[in-house]
Enzyme design. Sequence first.
Site, PDB file in Angstrom:
ATOM      1  CG  PHE A  67       7.038  -0.695  -8.923  1.00 46.54           C
ATOM      2  CD1 PHE A  67       7.778   0.087  -9.793  1.00 46.54           C
ATOM      3  CD2 PHE A  67       7.413  -0.741  -7.593  1.00 46.54           C
ATOM      4  CE1 PHE A  67       8.873   0.812  -9.345  1.00 46.54           C
ATOM      5  CE2 PHE A  67       8.513  -0.027  -7.132  1.00 46.54           C
ATOM      6  CZ  PHE A  67       9.242   0.754  -8.008  1.00 46.54           C
ATOM      7  CD  GLU A 126      19.704  -1.877  -1.015  1.00 48.83           C
ATOM      8  OE1 GLU A 126      20.124  -1.987  -2.167  1.00 48.83           O
ATOM      9  OE2 GLU A 126      18.509  -1.693  -0.771  1.00 48.83           O
ATOM     10  CB  ALA A 185      10.059  -3.157  -8.634  1.00 50.64           C
TER      11      ALA A 185
HETATM   12  C1  LIG Z   1      12.025  -0.872   1.470  1.00 53.42           C
HETATM   13  C2  LIG Z   1      11.790  -1.660   0.215  1.00 53.42           C
HETATM   14  C3  LIG Z   1      12.826  -1.869  -0.682  1.00 53.42           C
HETATM   15  C4  LIG Z   1      12.627  -2.587  -1.847  1.00 53.42           C
HETATM   16  N1  LIG Z   1      13.667  -2.741  -2.711  1.00 53.42           N
HETATM   17  C5  LIG Z   1      13.462  -3.352  -3.893  1.00 53.42           C
HETATM   18  C6  LIG Z   1      14.504  -3.448  -4.850  1.00 53.42           C
HETATM   19  O1  LIG Z   1      15.631  -3.009  -4.601  1.00 53.42           O
HETATM   20  N2  LIG Z   1      14.228  -4.025  -6.040  1.00 53.42           N
HETATM   21  C7  LIG Z   1      12.993  -4.528  -6.328  1.00 53.42           C
HETATM   22  O2  LIG Z   1      12.782  -5.006  -7.436  1.00 53.42           O
HETATM   23  N3  LIG Z   1      11.989  -4.479  -5.440  1.00 53.42           N
HETATM   24  C8  LIG Z   1      12.190  -3.904  -4.238  1.00 53.42           C
HETATM   25  N4  LIG Z   1      11.182  -3.833  -3.325  1.00 53.42           N
HETATM   26  C9  LIG Z   1       9.899  -4.513  -3.612  1.00 53.42           C
HETATM   27  C10 LIG Z   1       9.033  -3.715  -4.553  1.00 53.42           C
HETATM   28  O3  LIG Z   1       8.990  -2.365  -4.144  1.00 53.42           O
HETATM   29  C11 LIG Z   1       7.655  -4.343  -4.565  1.00 53.42           C
HETATM   30  O4  LIG Z   1       7.785  -5.664  -5.015  1.00 53.42           O
HETATM   31  C12 LIG Z   1       6.722  -3.578  -5.493  1.00 53.42           C
HETATM   32  O5  LIG Z   1       6.527  -2.280  -5.014  1.00 53.42           O
HETATM   33  C13 LIG Z   1       5.381  -4.300  -5.603  1.00 53.42           C
HETATM   34  O6  LIG Z   1       4.551  -3.547  -6.418  1.00 53.42           O
HETATM   35  P1  LIG Z   1       2.974  -3.575  -6.185  1.00 53.42           P
HETATM   36  O7  LIG Z   1       2.366  -2.749  -7.280  1.00 53.42           O
HETATM   37  O8  LIG Z   1       2.488  -4.955  -6.011  1.00 53.42           O
HETATM   38  O9  LIG Z   1       2.762  -2.874  -4.774  1.00 53.42           O
HETATM   39  P2  LIG Z   1       3.222  -1.448  -4.274  1.00 53.42           P
HETATM   40  O10 LIG Z   1       4.266  -0.867  -5.139  1.00 53.42           O
HETATM   41  O11 LIG Z   1       3.500  -1.606  -2.834  1.00 53.42           O
HETATM   42  O12 LIG Z   1       1.914  -0.560  -4.464  1.00 53.42           O
HETATM   43  C14 LIG Z   1       0.732  -0.797  -3.770  1.00 53.42           C
HETATM   44  C15 LIG Z   1      -0.121   0.464  -3.855  1.00 53.42           C
HETATM   45  O13 LIG Z   1      -1.423   0.160  -3.406  1.00 53.42           O
HETATM   46  C16 LIG Z   1      -1.883   1.192  -2.566  1.00 53.42           C
HETATM   47  N5  LIG Z   1      -2.861   0.604  -1.671  1.00 53.42           N
HETATM   48  C17 LIG Z   1      -2.668  -0.412  -0.794  1.00 53.42           C
HETATM   49  N6  LIG Z   1      -3.820  -0.708  -0.165  1.00 53.42           N
HETATM   50  C18 LIG Z   1      -4.747   0.143  -0.644  1.00 53.42           C
HETATM   51  C19 LIG Z   1      -6.130   0.327  -0.384  1.00 53.42           C
HETATM   52  N7  LIG Z   1      -6.781  -0.424   0.516  1.00 53.42           N
HETATM   53  N8  LIG Z   1      -6.776   1.293  -1.045  1.00 53.42           N
HETATM   54  C20 LIG Z   1      -6.138   2.067  -1.941  1.00 53.42           C
HETATM   55  N9  LIG Z   1      -4.844   1.927  -2.249  1.00 53.42           N
HETATM   56  C21 LIG Z   1      -4.154   0.974  -1.604  1.00 53.42           C
HETATM   57  C22 LIG Z   1      -0.633   1.678  -1.864  1.00 53.42           C
HETATM   58  O14 LIG Z   1      -0.797   2.991  -1.369  1.00 53.42           O
HETATM   59  C23 LIG Z   1       0.405   1.586  -2.972  1.00 53.42           C
HETATM   60  O15 LIG Z   1       0.487   2.776  -3.720  1.00 53.42           O
HETATM   61  C24 LIG Z   1      11.346  -3.124  -2.139  1.00 53.42           C
HETATM   62  C25 LIG Z   1      10.300  -2.923  -1.238  1.00 53.42           C
HETATM   63  C26 LIG Z   1      10.506  -2.198  -0.078  1.00 53.42           C
HETATM   64  C27 LIG Z   1       9.379  -1.982   0.870  1.00 53.42           C
END
Ligand SMILES: Cc1cc2nc3c(=O)[nH]c(=O)nc-3n(C[C@H](O)[C@H](O)[C@H](O)COP(=O)(O)OP(=O)(O)OC[C@H]3O[C@@H](n4cnc5c(N)ncnc54)[C@H](O)[C@@H]3O)c2cc1C
Length: 440
Positions: free
Chosen positions: A19, A176, A321
């Site tokens: 995200f 859920e 997210a």
């Molecule tokens: C099961 C579940 C349910 C959830 N439900 C909700 C909800 O209902 N509502 C809500 O708001 N939030 C929810 N969340 C939380 C939300 O999904 C996260 O807060 C959000 O995805 C964080 O975004 P981000 O960009 O920080 O990380 P992420 O979306 O996790 O993205 C991280 C990205 O980095 C990549 N990456 C990681 N390490 C490396 C590396 N070393 N090299 C290259 N790429 C890498 C990964 O592949 C991934 O694509 C949920 C999370 C989970 C796991």
Amino acid sequence: MQNPKHPVREHIVVVGAGFGGLETVRGLKGAPVRITFIDRRNHHIFQPLLYQVATASLATSEIAWPIRSLVSDRREVTTILASVTGVDAAHKHVLLDDGSTVPYDVLVLATGARHAYFGHDEWEPYALGLKTIEDATKIRRRLLLAFERAERETDPEVRKALMTFVIVGAGPTGVELAGTIAELASETLPREFRNIDTGKARVVLIEAGTRVLAGYPDELSDYALNSLRKLGVEVELGQPVNDCTAEAVGYGDKRLATRTIIWAAGVRASPAAEWLGAPADNVGRVKVMPDLTVPGHRDIFAIGDTVSVVGPNGKPAPGIAPAAKQAGAYVAKVIKARLAGEPALPPFHYHHEGSLAQIGKRRAVSDFGWIKLKGTLAWWLWGIAHIYFLIGTRTRVNVAVNWLWIHTRNHRSARLITQGMPNGERPAVPQANESSTDLK
Ligand SMILES: Cc1cc2nc3c(=O)[nH]c(=O)nc-3n(C[C@H](O)[C@H](O)[C@H](O)COP(=O)(O)OP(=O)(O)OC[C@H]3O[C@@H](n4cnc5c(N)ncnc54)[C@H](O)[C@@H]3O)c2cc1C
């Protein structure tokens, strides 16, 4: 001298297409930059609906999209499928797992978090976490295999253990999962099995704290607890889990025989802080500056689940997210402002729009601060909001149709047991002679 026809563009490297990273890239549209977008997976995942893949309600392609397709109309964006293993901040290079490096002018780390086992990593093979598509299909596989094996099992004790599903952690994901597994067992599966009554499956939700959905107001948390109990979920509150094995879960002074444990408690940030030697909190999140730069590195930003950021109001941004998306949009603005020579932006301020969680069909809670809803109305809101945030019309229509089918006919079409036995995965019933085919 700079050629005006081909001006040297700042090279922005964004690591992580979740995200946060995706929103950064979107926000940089039109900026005089070239972008390298790196992720170790080729797809962006809509994690809030991962549990629906794990419970056979949706197919994987309904909640994940190829990253390349999401930026295909952006000529200035190059996508790389690779895992980042470190950052050489002195030479401004990102290190990749194949030994190569990618130089940057500005780096944005959006590498998220993983589930964590409170220092008990040995539980991981037995207590499956949910973060990736692979995790979700592994859980789906284990759930469905447990029913298949129970159907043929003659020992009543083993059959009971096979039909006991344990979820650890009663946050939104745990709630859920528990509600949906209960509905899968009691509404979708019964007519398809001959030797077992799947409606008698036990779904046990174990929580160390004293409430389910602890982040929600008491009234909504009580509603969620009652709804779970109406669905037949056994909720164990105030019970920290102290053991997970292939055959049982231990909590408090109890031990429950089960072959399926799902872990929905605890997270650990990606190693971004370690890559930079940056200050981190107790779960490894980088303690970033108010403008989301990493302390001591003006050209490195970190956002989303991998950081800990306290807003001007003194409150930390949550690991959800919208917080990651808002941080991604903010960083894009900071970069644009710097390139335009404009004054620095005010510190990042997370704006909470509300929280939604589904418990089961027509059972959900929503908290927007000024208004709190539960029941059918909250469930509609939950459904509409999630469909809205999916990417693309085709996906939205598919998901809406799938939900309609589940709702009206209890039909869950994604009940496929796929893949051999991946490394490290324990079979639902550990057996010496188990082959990689799905059913004995
Ligand atoms: C099961 C579940 C349910 C959830 N439900 C909700 C909800 O209902 N509502 C809500 O708001 N939030 C929810 N969340 C939380 C939300 O999904 C996260 O807060 C959000 O995805 C964080 O975004 P981000 O960009 O920080 O990380 P992420 O979306 O996790 O993205 C991280 C990205 O980095 C990549 N990456 C990681 N390490 C490396 C590396 N070393 N090299 C290259 N790429 C890498 C990964 O592949 C991934 O694509 C949920 C999370 C989970 C796991």
